[in-house]
Write an enzyme that holds these catalytic residues in place. Structure first.
Site, short mmCIF file in Angstrom:
data_model
loop_
_atom_site.label_atom_id
_atom_site.label_comp_id
_atom_site.label_asym_id
_atom_site.label_seq_id
_atom_site.Cartn_x
_atom_site.Cartn_y
_atom_site.Cartn_z
N ARG A 108 38.76 5.27 97.86
CA ARG A 108 39.66 4.95 96.75
C ARG A 108 40.06 3.48 96.72
NH1 ARG A 108 42.89 9.17 94.04
NH2 ARG A 108 41.86 11.11 94.55
N TYR A 213 32.39 14.45 103.04
CA TYR A 213 31.33 13.59 102.46
C TYR A 213 31.38 12.18 103.02
CZ TYR A 213 34.84 12.40 98.70
OH TYR A 213 35.94 12.03 97.97
N ASP A 292 47.31 11.87 84.95
CA ASP A 292 48.24 12.76 85.66
C ASP A 292 49.64 12.74 85.05
OD1 ASP A 292 46.29 13.51 87.41
OD2 ASP A 292 47.32 12.81 89.22
C1 LIG Z 1 43.73 15.52 97.57
C2 LIG Z 1 43.27 15.00 96.23
C3 LIG Z 1 41.91 14.77 96.02
C4 LIG Z 1 41.45 14.35 94.76
N1 LIG Z 1 40.12 14.11 94.57
C5 LIG Z 1 39.67 13.72 93.34
C6 LIG Z 1 38.29 13.44 93.10
O1 LIG Z 1 37.46 13.53 94.01
N2 LIG Z 1 37.91 13.05 91.85
C7 LIG Z 1 38.81 12.91 90.82
O2 LIG Z 1 38.42 12.56 89.69
N3 LIG Z 1 40.13 13.15 91.02
C8 LIG Z 1 40.59 13.54 92.24
N4 LIG Z 1 41.92 13.74 92.46
C9 LIG Z 1 42.86 13.53 91.35
C10 LIG Z 1 43.12 12.06 91.11
O3 LIG Z 1 43.53 11.40 92.30
C11 LIG Z 1 44.23 11.88 90.08
O4 LIG Z 1 44.06 12.80 89.05
C12 LIG Z 1 44.16 10.46 89.53
O5 LIG Z 1 44.48 9.52 90.53
C13 LIG Z 1 45.09 10.31 88.35
O6 LIG Z 1 44.98 9.00 87.86
P1 LIG Z 1 46.19 8.34 87.04
O7 LIG Z 1 45.71 6.99 86.67
O8 LIG Z 1 46.63 9.27 85.98
O9 LIG Z 1 47.39 8.28 88.08
P2 LIG Z 1 47.47 7.58 89.50
O10 LIG Z 1 46.11 7.29 90.04
O11 LIG Z 1 48.40 8.42 90.31
O12 LIG Z 1 48.13 6.18 89.21
C14 LIG Z 1 49.49 6.08 88.81
C15 LIG Z 1 49.95 4.66 89.10
O13 LIG Z 1 51.25 4.49 88.52
C16 LIG Z 1 52.09 3.83 89.45
N5 LIG Z 1 53.48 4.20 89.12
C17 LIG Z 1 54.10 5.39 89.34
N6 LIG Z 1 55.35 5.36 88.89
C18 LIG Z 1 55.55 4.12 88.37
C19 LIG Z 1 56.66 3.48 87.73
N7 LIG Z 1 57.83 4.10 87.55
N8 LIG Z 1 56.50 2.20 87.31
C20 LIG Z 1 55.33 1.53 87.49
N9 LIG Z 1 54.24 2.10 88.10
C21 LIG Z 1 54.35 3.38 88.51
C22 LIG Z 1 51.61 4.34 90.81
O14 LIG Z 1 52.01 3.48 91.87
C23 LIG Z 1 50.10 4.36 90.60
O15 LIG Z 1 49.49 3.12 90.89
C24 LIG Z 1 42.38 14.17 93.71
C25 LIG Z 1 43.76 14.37 93.93
C26 LIG Z 1 44.20 14.79 95.18
C27 LIG Z 1 45.68 15.03 95.39
#
Ligand SMILES: Cc1cc2nc3c(=O)[nH]c(=O)nc-3n(C[C@H](O)[C@H](O)[C@H](O)COP(=O)(O)OP(=O)(O)OC[C@H]3O[C@@H](n4cnc5c(N)ncnc54)[C@H](O)[C@@H]3O)c2cc1C
Length: 378
Positions: A108, A213, A292
């Protein structure tokens, strides 16, 4: 959409950075506000399937990701006790042709470093945790925990499962703990002492599973992610250290092939697995959510990040192509285009059935979020 609109993206995760990169290419002025002081290399890998790689290709970062991560030769499902192969999806030139892109596994931290190169320098304001949003005439004022304030015309909440933007839009509601935790470990392959493993294998047990993996094309780093039942998660932390013995004990009854890999782990962390009840309202006024923040999924289809990246591509297309100054039409088109697909991914992820046995995968891997028809709400 008027390109003079200032767009604030909250969260520099997968979805936020991808969205910012596409919007900049469409001529918008974009700033990404990230709470963390800098990117850190958290101990975890991620699977990027062809539907993700096709999107990231448009940002010019596919090659870097291929050089950093690994193209596994197959995704293999095996039974926890007998070791029997339940399903094997071959990943080769033919599958890449069919899906329209490669399937890769990557660290990651490495993914983030590459993704950050897709936005212009100076785009990300680190150390800016969003505290609140205030209406300011036609604009929205972002108020940050560090005391800073910034105005924007559109706010995109890409701030993950504990989204502050979601709280403001839909009302504060903690994520739902699913009764399971993820135990994660990364270690150098040499710790296997000659024991060989396939590139990417999911071991299926009765009430738990374990994914193993390689994360680099050199096959020198192994990633393990086990999902096990847990009564509760009481910490405020996103993850905690996990005693190595606890991890080994979780899989002590599994097949010797994978037990040897588990025993090679040194440092282990444990993460709560959370999601939310499906909620198909992702926007209001000049505020919209992605990834998310609006639809966290359980990680059993390796698709949560994929959904965030696809959302980012579709949302930026809607904002770029649907005119006038009010973004509501663009947001409705984005929701109408995305909700059904994301809902199906949420359903399968809860079921934890993806590629357990023979699985029709084309609908998922062949999808191209940059070309898929946009659905105009009726
Ligand atoms: C164990 C596990 C394994 C996974 N494996 C996979 C996989 O293999 N493939 C896959 O596609 N998905 C996988 N996922 C899911 C994936 O990690 C998430 O769905 C993905 O990271 C979501 O992306 P996002 O950009 O929505 O949020 P995030 O990646 O969570 O990014 C959110 C960002 O917002 C920031 N943030 C939070 N609150 C605030 C705030 N108030 N102000 C400013 N910044 C803030 C955080 O610091 C972060 O940088 C996995 C999840 C888990 C738990």
């Amino acid at each position: 959409m008027n390109r003079r609109n200032r767009i604030a993206v909250v969260g520099a995760g997968l979805g936020g950075l991808t969205c910012a990169a596409f919007l900049q290419r469409e001529g918008f002025t974009v700033t990404v506000y990230e709470q963390a002081p800098a990117f850190s290399r958290i101990g975890a890998g991620i699977i990027l399937s062809a539907n993700v790689m096709k999107v990231l290709r448009r940002l010019g970062i596919e090659r870097s990701l291929l050089e950093t991560g690994i193209r596994p030769d197959a995704f293999v499902s095996r039974a926890w006790n007998t070791g029997e192969t339940l399903y094997e999806l071959t990943l080769d030139a033919a599958s890449e042709q069919r899906f329209g892109g490669p399937y890769i596994n990557v660290h990651r931290g490495d993914l983030h470093a590459v993704l950050a190169t897709a936005v212009r320098s100076g785009t990300i304001a680190f150390g800016h945790g969003l505290a609140g949003l205030q209406r300011e005439g036609q604009a929205i004022r972002l108020v940050f925990e560090n005391g800073a304030r910034q105005d924007a015309d559109i706010v995109i909440g890409a701030d993950g499962i504990r989204s502050k933007v979601r709280d403001i839009l839909l009302g504060a509601e903690p994520p739902r703990f699913t009764g399971r935790v993820a135990q994660r470990a990364i270690f150098p392959t040499e710790r296997l002492r000659g024991h060989t493993i396939r590139d990417c294998t999911k071991w299926w047990g009765a009430d738990r599973h374990l994914l193993a993996y390689f994360m680099t094309r050199r096959r020198d780093e192994v990633y393990l992610m086990g999902s096990v039942p847990a009564a509760a998660w009481e910490s405020e932390e996103l993850s905690l250290p996990c005693p190595r013995e606890e991890f080994v004990a979780s899989f002590a009854h599994f097949h010797p092939d994978i037990r040897r890999v588990v025993e090679a782990a040194t440092e282990v962390t444990v993460w709560p697995i959370c999601d939310r009840e499906r909620h198909d309202c992702w926007s209001g006024g000049r505020i919209v959510l992605l990834g998310d923040a609006c639809h966290p999924v359980r990680p059993y289809m390796a698709a949560g990040g994929a959904m965030a990246v696809e959302d980012a591509a579709v949302l930026s297309r809607c904002l770029a192509t649907i005119g006038d100054d009010d973004p509501a039409d663009a947001f409705q088109c984005y929701e109408a285009t995305r909700v059904a697909r994301v809902g199906e991914v949420q359903r399968i992820s809860i079921e934890n059935s993806w590629m357990h046995g023979p699985t029709e995968t084309d609908w998922f891997f062949c999808y191209d979020a940059c070309l898929a028809p946009l659905t105009r709400p009726s």
